[in-house]
Design a protein around this motif. Structure first.
Motif, mmCIF file in Angstrom:
data_model
loop_
_atom_site.group_PDB
_atom_site.id
_atom_site.type_symbol
_atom_site.label_atom_id
_atom_site.label_comp_id
_atom_site.label_asym_id
_atom_site.label_seq_id
_atom_site.Cartn_x
_atom_site.Cartn_y
_atom_site.Cartn_z
ATOM 1 N N SER A 127 8.107 0.295 -10.472
ATOM 2 C CA SER A 127 7.301 1.475 -10.148
ATOM 3 C C SER A 127 7.929 2.733 -10.725
ATOM 4 O O SER A 127 7.218 3.644 -11.177
ATOM 5 N N VAL A 401 1.218 -4.321 -12.796
ATOM 6 C CA VAL A 401 0.559 -5.568 -12.390
ATOM 7 C C VAL A 401 1.399 -6.802 -12.657
ATOM 8 O O VAL A 401 1.165 -7.849 -12.038
ATOM 9 N N GLN A 408 -0.111 -13.904 -9.163
ATOM 10 C CA GLN A 408 -0.040 -12.482 -8.828
ATOM 11 C C GLN A 408 -0.328 -11.606 -10.046
ATOM 12 O O GLN A 408 -1.002 -10.577 -9.928
ATOM 13 N N ARG A 412 -3.538 -9.264 -9.811
ATOM 14 C CA ARG A 412 -3.308 -7.823 -9.805
ATOM 15 C C ARG A 412 -3.932 -7.155 -11.022
ATOM 16 O O ARG A 412 -4.353 -5.987 -10.942
ATOM 17 N N ARG A 416 -6.422 -4.226 -10.453
ATOM 18 C CA ARG A 416 -6.114 -2.912 -11.021
ATOM 19 C C ARG A 416 -7.297 -2.368 -11.809
ATOM 20 O O ARG A 416 -7.638 -1.182 -11.693
ATOM 21 N N MET A 456 -2.735 0.098 1.975
ATOM 22 C CA MET A 456 -1.883 -0.600 1.017
ATOM 23 C C MET A 456 -1.662 -2.057 1.400
ATOM 24 O O MET A 456 -1.556 -2.923 0.534
ATOM 25 N N TYR A 460 -4.286 -5.185 -3.182
ATOM 26 C CA TYR A 460 -4.004 -4.292 -4.306
ATOM 27 C C TYR A 460 -5.265 -3.629 -4.844
ATOM 28 O O TYR A 460 -5.197 -2.526 -5.372
ATOM 29 N N ALA A 463 -5.890 -0.498 -2.720
ATOM 30 C CA ALA A 463 -4.865 0.502 -3.002
ATOM 31 C C ALA A 463 -5.058 1.115 -4.388
ATOM 32 O O ALA A 463 -4.828 2.323 -4.577
ATOM 33 N N SER A 464 -5.514 0.310 -5.361
ATOM 34 C CA SER A 464 -5.698 0.824 -6.719
ATOM 35 C C SER A 464 -6.777 1.890 -6.790
ATOM 36 O O SER A 464 -6.710 2.795 -7.635
#
Length: 694
Positions: A127, A401, A408, A412, A416, A456, A460, A463-464
């Motif tokens: 991140s 991602v 995953q 993701r 995303r 969150m 995902y 949250a995105s």
């Protein structure tokens, strides 16, 4: 699983929004910290510094939401400090694209290796790289870059201070972990009423064990109800199994079985009541009927032998659970044993050694680090070459991602893109309709951050949506053109997700080929656990329960590692040529049965000073030898041979009296051999049948 089906499954998983308990107060605290940092920077230093400070506070707050038992303020400080360093170094090289691309590749490679220290370290490191790609685009000088880095670090300090000054549900995560373990045992007790041989899932207890690790200072401040309850719950687990199992307990039907069912139901009620009390910090409230069922005097008249001893032991342990769950009877907190958690600085040398150990061919962590570093560099170059502008969105998406496993990463990527499409579109529509100024844009960014913190944990994709809108509003404060937001950022997000998917397909780290190794590790660990228990029958005078405990924890770790590997492999578009899915499931069920039998033997370990069981020494030696060779056989795609264990049981003269340790151990060892033979049958049959409990 075919590629088409794998893509469908991962896309569905990525877009799924789960129902989770929300924490609005914690989300509000994080958003308030962001508003305080960004608002102060905006007033004192202007929009550009405010954007940097907002990113620092935003990322520091995200770090406090990660699943870690470390104090949340520490995570916020680490996130703010590392992001400040990353941003400053990025500023120094951003003017030279070749040098900056090299820096991005090296930085992301190190962040990928950080997964060796755990998911929390990996997520925070990656991140930081993603946010650095955004913050270095803000125009400034070297001195200004140092100022930007400083306000980013201040954002982490502010979030850490808010966690300390305004604690929300102190020790809440530890309470939840312990309450979940007690609830899991309550459900286990109720399932045993219907199926006396049902296996027990150790994951909640292992999760609670991780939550129980504290420093000396934390041990003195920990609530009394969190002292000792987990240890008692651990001792209840084998007692429940031994009370219910017909092989070492009461017959499958009859008066004794009815009494056992009554005791199991009462145990479930007591454990649920203790779980509620621990979770909320309230007094324990148990139904009078459950207490009456445990304390009725007719247990001795109905049950005899090992079942009677198990019933008495269960009632005593449940009394201890109630006493500790309400914070009584724990005594001096300093005298209560606790798992010591070393400080972060003490873990650093071990983490570095583990990272060096991953620098080997075939390491999944090394493959992840190489993938993410190459994709970040290629994505940045492609984004800069395309005529859209804001080319950092492509590598940012890829870094955010990509994960070490297939499911995953692909899930993701889809989440995303979908979240970015919705979030950027909605934010741009709001901007076009309202034409907000800098302060209004900052307020909207804070609202989006609050929404992201709130949802969150639900997935995902949700949250995105808020992350994308947050970035749009925040960069708009810095003077970027709102009208260019939707097309360029959506397309670059799609490019970043596609690059991540292609990278995993070209350079994968499949879990499926490692299934046999995971299965062999679980088999060997179960054998060491059973042998450690049998040793206690051979030497009751100097029995070493520490060895049993360590072997049990190792067996649990191996079982959880197998389950996680099987879950990852289930979504992968590859097939194991030497282990079908049916064979793997059947072998796993047989190994779970073997672990359950070892747990039964543990429940009936003779008391200190009892006469030893003569054949136990030979049985323990045979188990260690056979399971060690069996693990190697499974890895080499050969069927395990249980001849040594079978020979010991064949030469064993079962004593005529029932209920003595010799008879209990012989009966359990026979069940253990049957479960181990089922493992061999599962791995040798081309189309194995599902395991049926014996």
């Amino acid at each position: 699983m075919s590629w088409l089906r794998a893509l469908k499954e991962t896309a569905r998983s990525g877009l799924k929004v789960e129902r989770k308990r929300l924490e609005p107060l914690i989300a509000l605290r994080a958003a308030a910290g962001l508003a305080l940092v960004a608002g102060t920077s905006l007033v004192l230093f202007g929009p550009l510094v405010a954007v940097s400070s907002a990113f620092g506070a935003f990322q520091a707050a995200i770090a406090t939401f990660q699943r870690s038992w470390r104090p949340r303020p520490v995570l916020a400080l680490i996130s703010g400090a590392t992001l400040a360093v990353s941003t400053f170094v990025g500023y120094l090289t951003a003017a030279h694209i070749a040098l900056f691309v090299v820096l991005v590749a090296l930085w992301t490679f190190g962040a990928g290796l950080a997964w060796t220290a755990g998911p929390t370290a990996g997520i925070i490191a990656l991140s930081n790289v993603a946010i650095m790609l955004v913050t270095v685009t803000l125009p400034t000088s070297v001195a200004g870059a140092a100022g930007h880095a400083a306000v980013i670090a201040v954002g982490g300090v502010v979030q850490a201070a808010l966690v300390v000054l305004f604690p929300v549900r102190r020790w809440g995560a530890q309470r939840d972990a312990l309450a979940d373990a007690l609830s899991a045992e309550a459900g286990y007790a109720r399932r045993l009423r219907q199926d006396p041989t049902v296996p027990f899932d150790p994951a909640p207890l292992m999760h609670a064990r991780g939550a129980a690790a504290v420093t000396e200072r934390e041990a003195r401040r920990r609530p009394a109800e969190l002292h000792g309850t987990r240890g008692i719950a651990e001792r209840i687990r084998p007692v429940l199994a031994s009370l219910a199992d017909p092989a070492v307990g009461v017959p499958a039907e009859g008066r004794e079985r009815d009494r056992v069912r009554e005791l199991l139901d009462a145990a479930g009620s007591v454990l649920d009541a203790a779980a509620r009390a621990v979770r909320h910090g309230d007094p324990v409230k148990v139904a009078p009927a459950a207490l009456a069922a445990l304390r009725t005097p007719d247990t001795g008249a109905v049950l005899t032998g090992p079942p009677r001893r198990a019933a008495i032991r269960l009632a005593a342990l449940l009394d201890d659970v109630l006493e500790t769950a309400q914070g009584a009877g724990t005594g001096d907190a300093d005298a209560v044993p606790h798992r010591r958690r070393p400080p972060l600085w003490a873990l650093l040398p071990g983490a570095l050694r583990a990272m060096r150990a991953e620098l080997r061919p075939g390491s999944p962590i090394l493959r992840h680090a190489l993938r993410v570093s190459v994709v970040a560099a290629v994505g940045y170059l492609l984004g800069a070459a395309l005529p859209f502008g804001h080319g950092y969105w492509a590598p940012l998406t890829s870094v955010m991602v990509m994960r070490p496993d297939f499911s995953q990463t692909y899930a993701r990527s889809v989440a995303r893109f979908g979240g970015t499409l919705v979030g950027v579109g909605a934010a741009t529509a709001v901007v076009q309709a309202l034409h907000p100024d800098v302060y209004a844009g900052a307020a909207m960014a804070v609202v989006c951050a609050f929404g992201m913190y709130l949802v969150m944990s639900t997935g995902y994709a949700a949250a995105s949506v808020f992350i994308s809108a947050y970035v749009v509003f925040l960069l708009g404060m810095g003077g970027e053109d709102w009208a260019q937001t939707v097309p360029e950022r959506v397309l670059l997000t799609l490019l970043g997700g596609v690059l991540a998917m292609i990278a995993y397909a070209v350079y994968p780290a499949w879990e499926t080929p490692r299934l046999r190794t995971r299965l062999a590790d679980w088999l060997a660990a179960d054998g060491r656990y059973a042998a450690a228990v049998v040793d206690c029958y051979a030497r009751p005078v100097d029995r070493d329960r520490t060895a049993v405990r360590e072997a049990l924890l190792a067996a649990r770790d191996a079982r959880i590692a197998w389950r996680e590997a099987a879950e990852k492999a289930r979504h992968e578009p590859v097939r194991h040529r030497g282990l079908s899915r049916a064979a793997a499931e059947s072998a796993a069920e047989a190994l779970a049965q073997a672990g359950r039998v070892a747990m039964l033997m543990e429940a009936h370990i003779p008391e200190r000073g009892a006469p030893p069981v003569p054949a136990a020494t030979d049985l323990a030696r045979a188990l260690r030898t056979a399971t060690g060779q069996a693990g190697k056989a499974v890895r080499d795609r050969r069927a395990p041979d249980w001849g040594p264990v079978r020979d010991v049981l064949a030469s064993w003269q079962t004593p005529p009296a029932e209920g003595v340790p010799d008879a209990v151990l012989h009966s359990a060892a026979t069940m253990l051999l049957a479960a181990l033979q089922d493992v061999s049958e599962s791995l040798t049959d081309e189309a194995p049948r599902p395991h049926e409990p014996r």
